[in-house]
Structures are given as C-alpha cells and as structure tokens.
Motif scaffolding. Structure first.
Motif, mmCIF file in Angstrom:
data_model
loop_
_atom_site.group_PDB
_atom_site.id
_atom_site.type_symbol
_atom_site.label_atom_id
_atom_site.label_comp_id
_atom_site.label_asym_id
_atom_site.label_seq_id
_atom_site.Cartn_x
_atom_site.Cartn_y
_atom_site.Cartn_z
ATOM 1 N N GLN A 1 0.831 -1.207 0.000
ATOM 2 C CA GLN A 1 0.000 0.000 0.000
ATOM 3 C C GLN A 1 0.865 1.256 0.000
ATOM 4 N N LEU A 2 1.977 1.221 0.720
ATOM 5 C CA LEU A 2 2.911 2.356 0.734
ATOM 6 C C LEU A 2 3.579 2.509 -0.635
ATOM 7 N N VAL A 3 3.926 1.392 -1.252
ATOM 8 C CA VAL A 3 4.522 1.432 -2.591
ATOM 9 C C VAL A 3 3.538 2.060 -3.575
ATOM 10 N N VAL A 4 2.291 1.624 -3.532
ATOM 11 C CA VAL A 4 1.274 2.163 -4.431
ATOM 12 C C VAL A 4 1.133 3.673 -4.219
ATOM 13 N N ALA A 5 1.151 4.098 -2.963
ATOM 14 C CA ALA A 5 0.974 5.523 -2.652
ATOM 15 C C ALA A 5 2.147 6.383 -3.118
ATOM 16 N N TYR A 6 3.368 5.837 -3.071
ATOM 17 C CA TYR A 6 4.556 6.650 -3.339
ATOM 18 C C TYR A 6 5.312 6.292 -4.610
ATOM 19 N N GLU A 7 4.861 5.307 -5.332
ATOM 20 C CA GLU A 7 5.592 4.871 -6.525
ATOM 21 C C GLU A 7 5.761 5.993 -7.550
ATOM 22 N N ASP B 1 16.848 3.479 -16.086
ATOM 23 C CA ASP B 1 17.631 3.682 -14.866
ATOM 24 C C ASP B 1 16.732 4.090 -13.700
ATOM 25 N N ALA B 2 15.743 4.909 -13.986
ATOM 26 C CA ALA B 2 14.829 5.360 -12.931
ATOM 27 C C ALA B 2 14.032 4.185 -12.362
ATOM 28 N N ARG B 3 13.634 3.257 -13.212
ATOM 29 C CA ARG B 3 12.920 2.072 -12.711
ATOM 30 C C ARG B 3 13.817 1.268 -11.772
ATOM 31 N N GLU B 4 15.083 1.126 -12.144
ATOM 32 C CA GLU B 4 16.022 0.386 -11.293
ATOM 33 C C GLU B 4 16.233 1.105 -9.959
ATOM 34 N N VAL B 5 16.409 2.419 -10.016
ATOM 35 C CA VAL B 5 16.601 3.199 -8.796
ATOM 36 C C VAL B 5 15.346 3.147 -7.925
ATOM 37 N N THR B 6 14.178 3.199 -8.547
ATOM 38 C CA THR B 6 12.928 3.108 -7.790
ATOM 39 C C THR B 6 12.855 1.776 -7.056
ATOM 40 N N GLN B 7 13.200 0.692 -7.734
ATOM 41 C CA GLN B 7 13.223 -0.623 -7.087
ATOM 42 C C GLN B 7 14.219 -0.640 -5.936
ATOM 43 N N ASP B 8 15.415 -0.080 -6.168
ATOM 44 C CA ASP B 8 16.436 -0.038 -5.115
ATOM 45 C C ASP B 8 15.943 0.751 -3.910
ATOM 46 N N ALA B 9 15.262 1.866 -4.167
ATOM 47 C CA ALA B 9 14.763 2.709 -3.074
ATOM 48 C C ALA B 9 13.711 1.975 -2.253
ATOM 49 N N PHE B 10 12.786 1.296 -2.923
ATOM 50 C CA PHE B 10 11.752 0.570 -2.183
ATOM 51 C C PHE B 10 12.324 -0.651 -1.471
ATOM 52 N N LEU B 11 13.325 -1.280 -2.061
ATOM 53 C CA LEU B 11 13.992 -2.391 -1.384
ATOM 54 C C LEU B 11 14.694 -1.882 -0.118
ATOM 55 N N ALA B 12 15.365 -0.736 -0.234
ATOM 56 C CA ALA B 12 16.016 -0.141 0.943
ATOM 57 C C ALA B 12 14.971 0.246 1.990
ATOM 58 N N ALA B 13 13.816 0.720 1.538
ATOM 59 C CA ALA B 13 12.751 1.081 2.476
ATOM 60 C C ALA B 13 12.239 -0.164 3.199
ATOM 61 N N TRP B 14 12.011 -1.247 2.467
ATOM 62 C CA TRP B 14 11.527 -2.484 3.085
ATOM 63 C C TRP B 14 12.523 -2.984 4.130
ATOM 64 N N ARG B 15 13.804 -2.963 3.753
ATOM 65 C CA ARG B 15 14.834 -3.433 4.689
ATOM 66 C C ARG B 15 15.013 -2.495 5.874
ATOM 67 N N GLY B 16 14.862 -1.184 5.624
ATOM 68 C CA GLY B 16 15.123 -0.205 6.673
ATOM 69 C C GLY B 16 13.907 0.176 7.496
ATOM 70 N N LEU B 17 12.736 -0.265 7.072
ATOM 71 C CA LEU B 17 11.507 0.137 7.753
ATOM 72 C C LEU B 17 11.464 -0.240 9.239
ATOM 73 N N PRO B 18 11.964 -1.408 9.633
ATOM 74 C CA PRO B 18 11.948 -1.700 11.064
ATOM 75 C C PRO B 18 12.730 -0.679 11.902
ATOM 76 N N ALA B 19 13.724 -0.035 11.297
ATOM 77 C CA ALA B 19 14.513 0.957 12.021
ATOM 78 C C ALA B 19 13.964 2.375 11.852
ATOM 79 N N PHE B 20 12.959 2.555 10.988
ATOM 80 C CA PHE B 20 12.371 3.888 10.777
ATOM 81 C C PHE B 20 11.664 4.307 12.065
ATOM 82 N N ARG B 21 12.147 5.415 12.646
ATOM 83 C CA ARG B 21 11.635 5.872 13.940
ATOM 84 C C ARG B 21 10.471 6.837 13.810
#
Length: 193
Positions: free
Chosen positions: A20-26, A42-62
């Motif tokens: 749902q967050l991906v849909v909202a911010y894609e 390149d933008a599609r690849e960077v977008t994927q990288d950004a969302f992957l980083a978000a998924w991995r980093g979300l538990p630490a998002f304060r």
C-alpha cells in the motif's frame, strides 16, 4: 487505514501493508529517480532499489521525519549510488512535469516552451548529484529546508547553501548556453524561501 497504520504494520513485516505504501509513493519516487538519472530504465532500477532499501530499513524507521521525506532520501541516495556505480552519463530528459507558464495555442510558443524545458534539463544534468538532489527535493518535491535537512542528515544551513549554489550554477550554465530565462523561470516554483 491511515498511512501511519500501514507504516506500523509494514514495520512488523506485513508485505500487504508495505505494498500500500509502494502504491501511494511509486509515482513521486519514480519521478524523482527519473530526474536524478535521466532515463526511464535507470529510474525504474533506482525506484526498485529505493523501495527495497525502504523495506529493509523500515523496522529501524523511527518516524522522526515524515515517511515521504525518508523515502525521498532513500531514493536520492539510491540514484547517487547508481550514477556513481555505473559512471553513468546523464541523458537529456525533458521536464514533462514542469508546469506550463501559459496555455499557448500557437505552435511557436509551444516550441519555445519545449526548448526551454530541454535547456533546463541539460543544465540540471550538469549539476553534481548532491546539488541536483537538494534542488529537486526543494523544487519538485516541495520539501522545506528543514525537511530536506532531516531527510539527508544535513544541517539546515548546508541545505540552504547547496540550494543557493545549485541555483547559481544552474543560472550560469543556462547563460553560457545562451538561454536567458528570467530568474523566476529558472525552475518551476523556484522560490528561494
């Protein structure tokens, strides 16, 4: 469900909530990546990288900053990493999202506006990734100086000086190219404050 509820659920591994967050911010993430990288692929690849980083980093998002600010930081960092990794030369990409200054019906005016947008994109491509990053976050994403500072872990004064330098460099590049835009037309919504 609210965005905060989606974030809370996604932080605990709920993939549907994250979707749902991906849909909202894609869209905004992709447009920022597109302006940073200069090509759709390149933008599609960077977008994927950004969302992957978000998924991995979300538990630490304060939640100290807005989710969107954090996500834009991940996106610009992913774009900078991509550009450095690939030693990628930025291509010319028109600023299709830039608002039209008027709705001219005359082909000459339309051609002139298109030419200005292309010149602006070529000038943006010549800025360093760090300068382009803060300028696009300010102008395109319309984040405040404090939001940019928080998103990029910079001091507010550093953000202001980078934006000022980026605008000055952009004007110099445009002047060298022979494009004499009025200061207010250098970037859409180009307010300094």
């Amino acid at each position: 469900m609210t965005e905060q509820q989606w974030i809370a659920r996604a932080r605990h591994g709920d993939a549907d909530a994250f979707e749902q967050l991906v849909v909202a911010y894609e869209g905004p993430v992709y447009r920022l990546a597109l302006r940073m990288c200069g090509s759709a692929e390149d933008a599609r690849e960077v977008t994927q990288d950004a969302f992957l980083a978000a998924w991995r980093g979300l538990p630490a998002f304060r939640g100290d900053s807005r989710f969107s600010s954090w996500l834009y930081r991940l996106t610009t960092n992913a774009a900078i990493d991509f550009l450095r990794r690939e030693k990628h030369h930025l291509g010319n990409l028109p600023l299709e999202e830039a608002p039209e200054r008027s709705a001219p019906q005359q082909p000459e005016l339309l051609a002139e506006q298109r030419e200005q947008q292309e010149a602006l994109q070529r000038a943006l491509d010549q800025l360093s990734p760090e300068h382009r990053q803060v300028l696009l976050l300010r102008v395109v994403q319309q984040l405040s100086y404090d939001e940019i500072a928080q998103a990029l872990s910079l001091e507010s004064g550093t953000v202001k000086s980078r934006i000022s330098r980026a605008r000055r460099q952009l004007r110099e590049i445009l002047l060298r190219q022979g494009n004499f835009f009025p200061d207010s037309a250098v970037l859409p919504n180009g307010k300094e404050g």
